[in-house]
Design a protein around this motif. Structure first.
Motif, PDB file in Angstrom:
ATOM      1  N   ALA A  20       0.838  -1.210   0.000  1.00  7.22           N
ATOM      2  CA  ALA A  20       0.000   0.000   0.000  1.00  7.22           C
ATOM      3  C   ALA A  20       0.871   1.257   0.000  1.00  7.22           C
ATOM      4  CB  ALA A  20      -0.921   0.003   1.214  1.00  7.22           C
ATOM      5  N   SER A  21       1.973   1.229   0.739  1.00  8.67           N
ATOM      6  CA  SER A  21       2.890   2.372   0.791  1.00  8.67           C
ATOM      7  C   SER A  21       3.524   2.631  -0.569  1.00  8.67           C
ATOM      8  CB  SER A  21       3.985   2.118   1.835  1.00  8.67           C
ATOM      9  OG  SER A  21       3.438   2.048   3.132  1.00  8.67           O
ATOM     10  N   ALA A  22       3.930   1.549  -1.236  1.00  7.93           N
ATOM     11  CA  ALA A  22       4.517   1.682  -2.577  1.00  7.93           C
ATOM     12  C   ALA A  22       3.506   2.290  -3.544  1.00  7.93           C
ATOM     13  CB  ALA A  22       4.996   0.324  -3.074  1.00  7.93           C
ATOM     14  N   LEU A  23       2.247   1.851  -3.450  1.00 14.60           N
ATOM     15  CA  LEU A  23       1.201   2.389  -4.319  1.00 14.60           C
ATOM     16  C   LEU A  23       0.973   3.880  -4.055  1.00 14.60           C
ATOM     17  CD1 LEU A  23      -1.560  -0.393  -4.414  1.00 14.60           C
ATOM     18  CD2 LEU A  23       0.074   0.230  -6.210  1.00 14.60           C
ATOM     19  N   LEU A  24       1.033   4.275  -2.788  1.00 16.69           N
ATOM     20  CA  LEU A  24       0.848   5.687  -2.443  1.00 16.69           C
ATOM     21  C   LEU A  24       1.958   6.540  -3.044  1.00 16.69           C
ATOM     22  CD1 LEU A  24      -0.287   5.513   1.298  1.00 16.69           C
ATOM     23  CD2 LEU A  24      -1.579   6.535  -0.584  1.00 16.69           C
ATOM     24  N   MET A  25       3.190   6.041  -2.984  1.00 16.59           N
ATOM     25  CA  MET A  25       4.297   6.801  -3.554  1.00 16.59           C
ATOM     26  C   MET A  25       4.193   6.871  -5.078  1.00 16.59           C
ATOM     27  SD  MET A  25       8.419   6.539  -2.902  1.00 16.59           S
ATOM     28  CE  MET A  25       8.494   7.762  -1.592  1.00 16.59           C
ATOM     29  N   ILE A  26       3.803   5.759  -5.690  1.00 14.52           N
ATOM     30  CA  ILE A  26       3.627   5.737  -7.150  1.00 14.52           C
ATOM     31  C   ILE A  26       2.511   6.694  -7.561  1.00 14.52           C
ATOM     32  CG2 ILE A  26       2.878   4.308  -9.101  1.00 14.52           C
ATOM     33  CD1 ILE A  26       4.309   1.941  -7.650  1.00 14.52           C
ATOM     34  N   ALA A  27       1.414   6.697  -6.782  1.00 14.43           N
ATOM     35  CA  ALA A  27       0.305   7.607  -7.059  1.00 14.43           C
ATOM     36  C   ALA A  27       0.772   9.062  -6.943  1.00 14.43           C
ATOM     37  CB  ALA A  27      -0.847   7.353  -6.097  1.00 14.43           C
ATOM     38  N   GLY A  28       1.580   9.346  -5.910  1.00 20.33           N
ATOM     39  CA  GLY A  28       2.128  10.682  -5.740  1.00 20.33           C
ATOM     40  C   GLY A  28       3.010  11.071  -6.908  1.00 20.33           C
ATOM     41  N   TYR A  29       3.824  10.137  -7.370  1.00 23.67           N
ATOM     42  CA  TYR A  29       4.700  10.385  -8.517  1.00 23.67           C
ATOM     43  C   TYR A  29       3.870  10.755  -9.751  1.00 23.67           C
ATOM     44  CZ  TYR A  29       8.000   9.550 -12.326  1.00 23.67           C
ATOM     45  OH  TYR A  29       8.768   9.691 -13.451  1.00 23.67           O
ATOM     46  N   ALA A  30       2.815   9.981  -9.998  1.00 18.53           N
ATOM     47  CA  ALA A  30       1.958  10.227 -11.168  1.00 18.53           C
ATOM     48  C   ALA A  30       1.296  11.596 -11.086  1.00 18.53           C
ATOM     49  CB  ALA A  30       0.894   9.127 -11.272  1.00 18.53           C
ATOM     50  N   ILE A  31       0.836  11.969  -9.895  1.00 14.32           N
ATOM     51  CA  ILE A  31       0.196  13.281  -9.705  1.00 14.32           C
ATOM     52  C   ILE A  31       1.211  14.395  -9.949  1.00 14.32           C
ATOM     53  CG2 ILE A  31      -0.883  14.834  -8.020  1.00 14.32           C
ATOM     54  CD1 ILE A  31      -2.037  12.247  -6.683  1.00 14.32           C
ATOM     55  N   GLY A  32       2.397  14.250  -9.359  1.00 12.86           N
ATOM     56  CA  GLY A  32       3.426  15.270  -9.504  1.00 12.86           C
ATOM     57  C   GLY A  32       3.906  15.422 -10.935  1.00 12.86           C
ATOM     58  N   TYR A  33       3.953  14.327 -11.661  1.00 10.31           N
ATOM     59  CA  TYR A  33       4.454  14.360 -13.041  1.00 10.31           C
ATOM     60  C   TYR A  33       3.430  14.959 -14.005  1.00 10.31           C
ATOM     61  CZ  TYR A  33       7.143  12.894 -17.118  1.00 10.31           C
ATOM     62  OH  TYR A  33       7.890  12.897 -18.278  1.00 10.31           O
ATOM     63  N   GLN A  34       2.143  14.699 -13.739  1.00  9.39           N
ATOM     64  CA  GLN A  34       1.110  15.058 -14.706  1.00  9.39           C
ATOM     65  C   GLN A  34       0.313  16.305 -14.343  1.00  9.39           C
ATOM     66  OE1 GLN A  34      -1.326  11.594 -15.265  1.00  9.39           O
ATOM     67  NE2 GLN A  34       0.355  10.331 -16.032  1.00  9.39           N
ATOM     68  N   SER A  35       0.183  16.594 -13.055  1.00  9.12           N
ATOM     69  CA  SER A  35      -0.713  17.672 -12.636  1.00  9.12           C
ATOM     70  C   SER A  35       0.038  18.973 -12.356  1.00  9.12           C
ATOM     71  CB  SER A  35      -1.474  17.251 -11.371  1.00  9.12           C
ATOM     72  OG  SER A  35      -2.247  18.311 -10.875  1.00  9.12           O
ATOM     73  N   ASN A  36      -0.619  20.084 -12.686  1.00  5.89           N
ATOM     74  CA  ASN A  36      -0.071  21.413 -12.396  1.00  5.89           C
ATOM     75  C   ASN A  36      -0.724  22.057 -11.172  1.00  5.89           C
ATOM     76  OD1 ASN A  36       1.658  21.443 -14.684  1.00  5.89           O
ATOM     77  ND2 ASN A  36      -0.100  21.939 -15.983  1.00  5.89           N
ATOM     78  N   THR A  37      -1.723  21.398 -10.628  1.00  4.92           N
ATOM     79  CA  THR A  37      -2.528  21.975  -9.550  1.00  4.92           C
ATOM     80  C   THR A  37      -1.695  22.289  -8.312  1.00  4.92           C
ATOM     81  OG1 THR A  37      -4.381  20.631 -10.332  1.00  4.92           O
ATOM     82  CG2 THR A  37      -4.623  21.673  -8.178  1.00  4.92           C
ATOM     83  N   ILE A  98       3.462  13.177  -0.840  1.00  4.32           N
ATOM     84  CA  ILE A  98       4.212  14.407  -1.106  1.00  4.32           C
ATOM     85  C   ILE A  98       5.575  14.093  -1.714  1.00  4.32           C
ATOM     86  CG2 ILE A  98       5.370  16.380  -0.022  1.00  4.32           C
ATOM     87  CD1 ILE A  98       2.980  16.441   1.967  1.00  4.32           C
ATOM     88  N   ASN A  99       6.275  13.097  -1.155  1.00  3.35           N
ATOM     89  CA  ASN A  99       7.587  12.727  -1.698  1.00  3.35           C
ATOM     90  C   ASN A  99       7.475  12.187  -3.118  1.00  3.35           C
ATOM     91  OD1 ASN A  99      10.196  12.682   0.230  1.00  3.35           O
ATOM     92  ND2 ASN A  99       8.339  12.582   1.452  1.00  3.35           N
ATOM     93  N   GLY A 100       6.427  11.395  -3.355  1.00  3.19           N
ATOM     94  CA  GLY A 100       6.192  10.887  -4.707  1.00  3.19           C
ATOM     95  C   GLY A 100       5.923  12.026  -5.676  1.00  3.19           C
ATOM     96  N   MET A 101       5.131  13.006  -5.239  1.00  5.69           N
ATOM     97  CA  MET A 101       4.804  14.157  -6.095  1.00  5.69           C
ATOM     98  C   MET A 101       6.038  15.008  -6.380  1.00  5.69           C
ATOM     99  SD  MET A 101       0.979  15.468  -4.983  1.00  5.69           S
ATOM    100  CE  MET A 101       1.237  15.544  -3.227  1.00  5.69           C
ATOM    101  N   VAL A 102       6.885  15.189  -5.379  1.00  4.96           N
ATOM    102  CA  VAL A 102       8.115  15.973  -5.567  1.00  4.96           C
ATOM    103  C   VAL A 102       9.028  15.296  -6.586  1.00  4.96           C
ATOM    104  CG1 VAL A 102      10.262  16.716  -4.448  1.00  4.96           C
ATOM    105  CG2 VAL A 102       8.068  17.098  -3.303  1.00  4.96           C
ATOM    106  N   ILE A 103       9.172  13.975  -6.472  1.00  8.51           N
ATOM    107  CA  ILE A 103       9.999  13.229  -7.429  1.00  8.51           C
ATOM    108  C   ILE A 103       9.391  13.326  -8.827  1.00  8.51           C
ATOM    109  CG2 ILE A 103      10.848  10.937  -8.098  1.00  8.51           C
ATOM    110  CD1 ILE A 103      10.927  10.262  -5.082  1.00  8.51           C
ATOM    111  N   GLY A 104       8.064  13.194  -8.907  1.00  6.15           N
ATOM    112  CA  GLY A 104       7.373  13.280 -10.194  1.00  6.15           C
ATOM    113  C   GLY A 104       7.554  14.635 -10.850  1.00  6.15           C
ATOM    114  N   LEU A 105       7.407  15.714 -10.058  1.00  2.02           N
ATOM    115  CA  LEU A 105       7.585  17.064 -10.586  1.00  2.02           C
ATOM    116  C   LEU A 105       9.022  17.283 -11.042  1.00  2.02           C
ATOM    117  CD1 LEU A 105       6.606  19.960 -11.118  1.00  2.02           C
ATOM    118  CD2 LEU A 105       7.156  20.491  -8.728  1.00  2.02           C
ATOM    119  N   LEU A 106       9.974  16.809 -10.244  1.00  2.00           N
ATOM    120  CA  LEU A 106      11.388  16.966 -10.589  1.00  2.00           C
ATOM    121  C   LEU A 106      11.714  16.251 -11.897  1.00  2.00           C
ATOM    122  CD1 LEU A 106      14.161  18.032  -9.727  1.00  2.00           C
ATOM    123  CD2 LEU A 106      14.493  15.917  -8.432  1.00  2.00           C
TER     124      LEU A 106
END
Length: 201
Positions: A20-37, A98-106
């Motif tokens: 579940a933790s891995a999925l949360l990080m992957i979800a965060g990555y996807a949000i950070g990579y794709q979303s501008n919100t 948040i960490n997943g989103m930061v990695i995704g945005l980067l």
């Protein structure tokens, strides 16, 4: 309880929380990579990391300074989220997202800048990330289990069974796991401040 075998048994016990933790990080990555919100918020997180990096780079011994900064930052946060999970598991879940989103945005910023992503991942992430990312995911999984356990202990039916896990016992298992996770992050910080540092400079 401090043995590596006991640590492995704890990992088996929380395998679904790790998933579940891995999925949360992957979800965060996807949000950070794709979303501008949330870009403004995430850029603030990146600026904080950049500030730490700049402070370390001004040291006369950059490798040692990077090591101390990286290890201190990762170890403190990881141990914190393991025990902060007692508040319903909210903090570990938010930390992963948040960490997943930061990695995704980067990664998105680097990709848009024309950076060779294969080289970046192989040289800048893989050497230390192969230890660091799983350690952070596992730390968060312990925190999530802590949160669920708190809800379970609210049930008189759950408490009435003496074989069920108690908060005290899980606290001991979490403390023992924190030692191993800190050790793994120590190795990851050594790799990041030496091998990764050399590969990227």
């Amino acid at each position: 309880m401090l043995s590596f075998k006991a640590f492995l048994r704890s990992l088996i016990e929380i395998k679904w929380y790790i998933f579940a933790s891995a999925l949360l990080m992957i979800a965060g990555y996807a949000i950070g990579y794709q979303s501008n919100t949330l870009e403004q918020f995430l850029m603030g997180q990146l600026e904080a990391l950049k500030e730490l990096q700049q402070q370390a780079s001004q040291s006369s011994n950059q490798e040692l300074s990077f090591f101390i900064t990286i290890f201190y930052n990762n170890a403190i946060k990881s141990v914190l989220i393991m025990f902060a999970g007692i508040i319903g598991g909210i903090i570990p879940a938010a930390f992963l997202l948040i960490n997943g989103m930061v990695i995704g945005l980067l990664m998105r910023i680097m990709s848009e800048a024309g950076v060779d992503m294969t080289s970046l991942v192989v040289k800048g992430l893989l050497p230390h990330g192969i230890l660091e990312i799983p350690a952070i995911i596992i730390a968060a999984a312990f925190g999530l289990r802590f949160g669920i356990l708190v809800f379970q202990r609210m049930s008189s039916q759950y408490r009435s069974n003496p074989l069920n896990l108690t908060i005290g016992l899980w606290s001991k298992k979490t403390a023992a796991a924190a030692v191993w996770i800190t050790f793994i992050l120590l190795i990851a910080a050594i790799i990041e401040s030496t091998i990764t540092f050399w590969l990227l400079t």
